[in-house]
Design an enzyme around this catalytic site. Structure first.
Site, PDB file in Angstrom:
ATOM      1  CB  ALA A 137      99.025 -30.147  74.468  1.00  0.00           C
ATOM      2  CB  THR A 179      99.402 -38.277  70.769  1.00  0.00           C
ATOM      3  OG1 THR A 179     100.063 -37.008  70.760  1.00  0.00           O
ATOM      4  CG2 THR A 179      98.607 -38.426  69.486  1.00  0.00           C
ATOM      5  CG  ASN A 180      97.658 -34.014  73.634  1.00  0.00           C
ATOM      6  OD1 ASN A 180      98.293 -33.177  73.010  1.00  0.00           O
ATOM      7  ND2 ASN A 180      98.098 -34.527  74.768  1.00  0.00           N
ATOM      8  CG  HIS A 181      93.756 -32.556  68.162  1.00  0.00           C
ATOM      9  ND1 HIS A 181      94.183 -33.059  66.960  1.00  0.00           N
ATOM     10  CD2 HIS A 181      92.515 -33.050  68.350  1.00  0.00           C
ATOM     11  CE1 HIS A 181      93.235 -33.814  66.448  1.00  0.00           C
ATOM     12  NE2 HIS A 181      92.208 -33.830  67.286  1.00  0.00           N
TER      13      HIS A 181
END
Ligand code: CTP
Ligand code: CA
Length: 228
Positions: A100, A33-35
């Site tokens: 995102a 995943t990502n921030h």
């Protein structure tokens, strides 16, 4: 009371917003995943609702409360987010891609948990590119005729104005929002650089909800007065 007498900038319009990160599974219990806190997309959903719009908020995995009056559709992966977006945008006037989205996902998802084999080695993961949701929607006939007004965001670590201009053109969208300064993930403040075909304009630094309201006003004044 004052708000009650103000004109509703988006009355009668349908707005679709993507928000938050995506989660790309590796096996049943792991993934990448990502921030992204989702705060900006959720603030835009709230601001659009306040402006009188019918709002569908397509959210990746985040723990942010749903703004009142907003219809929330929870998704996990980029592909799920694309499917939900394609289901919602044909009736929409505005699409705002604030998510995102993970740019890559593991080529395959293991049906079972990947176990250590005792050798001290590590699995090799192959990645493939995720669909570009914004670019896909922007290519549709309704988006090209501006019946569906598309707005993108740009997360950049350097040369924001340059990358933001190029990104707007590459995606074929009328408006792109760059985040000025250090990446603003998880923070409550934001400062936006608006990039359209006229050029780039900096808006003042403000809490995310104030930024979201500014953005809604900027979108509203760019909409075709009469629906195409
Ligand atoms: N976006 C999307 N689907 C993707 C990737 C990005 O809808 N698979 C959208 C984002 O929501 C954002 C815009 O495209 O509105 C730009 O995202 P960004 O990550 O800044 O750009 P990319 O095109 O992915 O390029 P890069 O990450 O390499 O800068
Ligand atoms: Ca990206």
């Amino acid at each position: 009371l004052i708000a009650f007498f103000q004109p509703k900038l988006l009355a009668g319009r349908k707005v679709v917003i993507t928000a938050g990160p995506t989660f790309e599974a590796l096996d049943p219990i792991r993934g990448i995943t990502n921030h992204s806190s989702g705060k900006m997309g959720f603030a835009i959903a709230r601001a659009a609702r306040e402006a009188g719009a019918d709002v569908a908020l397509i959210a990746g995995p985040v723990g942010v409360p749903t703004p009142r009056g907003v219809r929330r559709i929870d998704v996990k992966s980029g592909r799920d987010m694309l499917a939900a977006t394609q289901a919602e945008t044909p009736q929409a006037d505005i699409f705002i891609a604030a998510a995102a989205v993970a740019d890559w996902r593991p080529v395959s998802e293991s049906a079972q948990k990947i176990k250590k084999d005792g050798s001290g080695g590590a699995p090799t993961v192959s990645f493939t590119e995720n669909p570009d949701i914004l670019a896909t929607v922007a290519k549709t006939e309704r988006a090209r005729s501006r019946a569906l007004f598309c707005v993108g965001f740009a997360a950049e670590s350097h040369d924001l104005a340059k990358h933001a201009r190029a990104k707007r053109e590459r995606k074929g969208i009328p408006l792109l929002v760059g985040n000025i300064g250090p990446l603003t993930f998880g923070q409550d403040d934001n400062q936006m650089l608006l990039v359209d075909e006229q050029g780039a304009t900096e808006l003042p630094r403000a809490p995310k909800l104030a930024c979201a309201r500014q953005l809604v006003a900027e979108i509203a004044r760019r909409l075709p007065a009469v629906r195409p």
